[in-house]
Enzyme design. Sequence first.
Site, PDB file in Angstrom:
ATOM      1  N   LYS A 183       0.880  -1.183   0.000  1.00 38.07           N
ATOM      2  CA  LYS A 183       0.000   0.000   0.000  1.00 38.07           C
ATOM      3  C   LYS A 183       0.907   1.220   0.000  1.00 38.07           C
ATOM      4  CE  LYS A 183      -3.727  -1.685   2.836  1.00 38.07           C
ATOM      5  NZ  LYS A 183      -3.911  -1.850   4.252  1.00 38.07           N
ATOM      6  N   ARG A 238       6.167   1.228   7.025  1.00 39.07           N
ATOM      7  CA  ARG A 238       5.546   0.727   8.251  1.00 39.07           C
ATOM      8  C   ARG A 238       6.173  -0.624   8.571  1.00 39.07           C
ATOM      9  NH1 ARG A 238       0.280  -2.809   8.992  1.00 39.07           N
ATOM     10  NH2 ARG A 238       0.183  -2.698  11.241  1.00 39.07           N
ATOM     11  N   HIS A 297      -8.305   1.348  19.198  1.00 42.37           N
ATOM     12  CA  HIS A 297      -8.133   1.115  17.754  1.00 42.37           C
ATOM     13  C   HIS A 297      -8.803  -0.224  17.471  1.00 42.37           C
ATOM     14  CE1 HIS A 297      -5.665   1.095  13.909  1.00 42.37           C
ATOM     15  NE2 HIS A 297      -6.135  -0.135  13.980  1.00 42.37           N
ATOM     16  N   GLY A 352      -7.909  -6.082  13.215  1.00 42.46           N
ATOM     17  CA  GLY A 352      -7.051  -6.255  14.388  1.00 42.46           C
ATOM     18  C   GLY A 352      -7.455  -5.158  15.373  1.00 42.46           C
ATOM     19  N   GLY A 360     -11.530   0.618  11.544  1.00 43.06           N
ATOM     20  CA  GLY A 360     -12.710   0.178  10.776  1.00 43.06           C
ATOM     21  C   GLY A 360     -13.974   0.057  11.591  1.00 43.06           C
ATOM     22  N   ILE A 361     -13.896  -0.598  12.740  1.00 40.32           N
ATOM     23  CA  ILE A 361     -15.100  -0.785  13.558  1.00 40.32           C
ATOM     24  C   ILE A 361     -15.349   0.454  14.429  1.00 40.32           C
ATOM     25  CG2 ILE A 361     -16.173  -2.238  15.340  1.00 40.32           C
ATOM     26  CD1 ILE A 361     -14.324  -4.555  14.220  1.00 40.32           C
ATOM     27  N   GLY A 362     -14.299   0.949  15.063  1.00 44.17           N
ATOM     28  CA  GLY A 362     -14.440   2.109  15.951  1.00 44.17           C
ATOM     29  C   GLY A 362     -14.975   3.344  15.233  1.00 44.17           C
ATOM     30  N   GLU A 363     -14.610   3.513  13.955  1.00 42.38           N
ATOM     31  CA  GLU A 363     -15.051   4.693  13.218  1.00 42.38           C
ATOM     32  C   GLU A 363     -16.416   4.503  12.568  1.00 42.38           C
ATOM     33  OE1 GLU A 363     -11.959   5.700  10.337  1.00 42.38           O
ATOM     34  OE2 GLU A 363     -10.449   5.436  11.886  1.00 42.38           O
ATOM     35  N   ASN A 364     -16.742   3.236  12.230  1.00 42.35           N
ATOM     36  CA  ASN A 364     -17.915   3.022  11.374  1.00 42.35           C
ATOM     37  C   ASN A 364     -19.090   2.311  12.017  1.00 42.35           C
ATOM     38  OD1 ASN A 364     -16.609   4.071   8.997  1.00 42.35           O
ATOM     39  ND2 ASN A 364     -15.356   2.228   9.043  1.00 42.35           N
ATOM     40  N   GLU A 404      -2.459   6.454   9.898  1.00 46.79           N
ATOM     41  CA  GLU A 404      -1.085   6.015  10.156  1.00 46.79           C
ATOM     42  C   GLU A 404      -0.125   6.525   9.086  1.00 46.79           C
ATOM     43  OE1 GLU A 404      -3.194   2.342  10.581  1.00 46.79           O
ATOM     44  OE2 GLU A 404      -1.730   1.648  12.041  1.00 46.79           O
TER      45      GLU A 404
HETATM   46  P1  AMP Z   1      -9.624  -2.103   9.581  1.00 50.88           P
HETATM   47  O1  AMP Z   1      -8.816  -3.333   9.852  1.00 50.88           O
HETATM   48  O2  AMP Z   1      -9.362  -0.978  10.507  1.00 50.88           O
HETATM   49  O3  AMP Z   1      -9.598  -1.688   8.119  1.00 50.88           O
HETATM   50  O4  AMP Z   1     -11.158  -2.520   9.862  1.00 50.88           O
HETATM   51  C1  AMP Z   1     -11.835  -3.414   9.022  1.00 50.88           C
HETATM   52  C2  AMP Z   1     -13.096  -3.884   9.736  1.00 50.88           C
HETATM   53  O5  AMP Z   1     -13.944  -2.762  10.036  1.00 50.88           O
HETATM   54  C3  AMP Z   1     -13.978  -4.800   8.891  1.00 50.88           C
HETATM   55  O6  AMP Z   1     -13.548  -6.135   8.964  1.00 50.88           O
HETATM   56  C4  AMP Z   1     -15.329  -4.615   9.554  1.00 50.88           C
HETATM   57  O7  AMP Z   1     -15.410  -5.513  10.650  1.00 50.88           O
HETATM   58  C5  AMP Z   1     -15.292  -3.196  10.099  1.00 50.88           C
HETATM   59  N1  AMP Z   1     -16.123  -2.242   9.319  1.00 50.88           N
HETATM   60  C6  AMP Z   1     -15.752  -1.520   8.249  1.00 50.88           C
HETATM   61  N2  AMP Z   1     -16.787  -0.749   7.813  1.00 50.88           N
HETATM   62  C7  AMP Z   1     -17.828  -0.982   8.647  1.00 50.88           C
HETATM   63  C8  AMP Z   1     -19.179  -0.493   8.746  1.00 50.88           C
HETATM   64  N3  AMP Z   1     -19.653   0.414   7.882  1.00 50.88           N
HETATM   65  N4  AMP Z   1     -19.960  -0.961   9.744  1.00 50.88           N
HETATM   66  C9  AMP Z   1     -19.483  -1.878  10.629  1.00 50.88           C
HETATM   67  N5  AMP Z   1     -18.225  -2.376  10.593  1.00 50.88           N
HETATM   68  C10 AMP Z   1     -17.401  -1.941   9.624  1.00 50.88           C
END
Ligand code: AMP
Length: 400
Positions: free
Chosen positions: A15, A89, A206, A210, A329-333, A384
């Site tokens: 990336k 990274r 975070h 993970g 991903g989860i914390g933000e969305n 990051e």
């Molecule tokens: P990351 O590793 O930080 O990219 O997070 C990826 C994870 O975020 C995914 O496997 C989902 O479990 C979660 N995720 C991403 N978008 C959403 C959403 N709109 N609603 C709920 N969970 C989400």
Amino acid sequence: MPKVIAVNAGSSSIKYKLFIMPEEKVVCSGLVDRIGHQDGIFKITYNKEEHKEVLPILEHGKGVELILEALKKYHIVEDLSEIKAVGHRVVQGGKYFAKSTIFDENTAAIIEKLIPLDPLHAPAHLLGYHAFKKALPDALELAVFDTAFHQSMAEEDALFPIPYELTEKYDIRRYGAHGTSHQFLAETGRALFLQDVKHPRIISCHIGSGASLCAIKDGKSVATSMGLTPLGGVMMGTRSGDLDPSILDYISTCTGKDVHEIYTILNKKSGLLGVSGLSNDTRDIEEAIKNGNQQAILAGAIFARRIADYIGQYFVRLGGADLIIFSAGIGENSDYFREEILKRVEEALNLKIDYQKNKDLNHQTALISKEDSPIKVAIIKTDEELMIARDLEKTLNGTL
Ligand code: AMP
């Protein structure tokens, strides 16, 4: 206005994001994926348009070549010498790196020594380093470690209660991970929400595929949930997080599997995926919960419980808290999981949460606590790559 690239090289992907500093302007970003395959994928997003090619990309060197060719093709740079620095990274820095460090042959030799601690990522980081070194011999290269931020932990927070001889001989300790993200979140949280607090106490969550939590006092990590490797701590998408260690021996006795097979189960087949039997993705889990799937409900509840318990632990560890941050991903969305977690700590911590705001404010950086909450609660989008670009700029200026 130097251009710098932040790079995240994985075993089959690279990336990248190109910044102009100090403006912190993202010029382009992209991904080389399926490295090692005839149908490798090259992507670049520039001027809001994504360009994609499918072609053989047999090794990391070819991936780096494609990135640099595209930068010239789209006139993002006229000459590669405009790229002054490359930041890599690196997941595991062991006990050796407490901050970002020039990536040279010495650094590469230490990362090579650390391969047993991170067999998945360390070889890929080295491939990324060598490929960029060859393609951009005059650019400065920097290694930015996920573990560096946590080197400030005291021994009582970092060491495991096993024979000290083993701890010493094999450097067994909590190294943590996501340090670059936790540091970014703490700096951003402090600047946005804690201007008046002299000695801020922050609990940073975070939570992506993970997940790790970090207790941060005066900008320093004092405790973090991931352990020797990113398997420890809270429950994750496919990882178990913390366990009673006797489970390993018991599964082995019951199934005849050896420690490596069980380790793989704990890393890749546990967590949300393992408990729900459905998916490691919270979007699927939330959907299944809505449909009344009992295993998904259980998976979601254990997931929220374990994060809530760590928040409680870190509240005690910090002697209180000024800010709790949700990110990744989860914390933000996922307003659903933020709510599930917060419901499990709000009474004890006397939190006042605006649950409507929590629902409305996915994908942005904002407070979701009410004015009268003694602890602020915020969503902060992590970045990051920007943190890596900032370290590159400081290194170029001699201020790191
Ligand atoms: P990351 O590793 O930080 O990219 O997070 C990826 C994870 O975020 C995914 O496997 C989902 O479990 C979660 N995720 C991403 N978008 C959403 C959403 N709109 N609603 C709920 N969970 C989400």
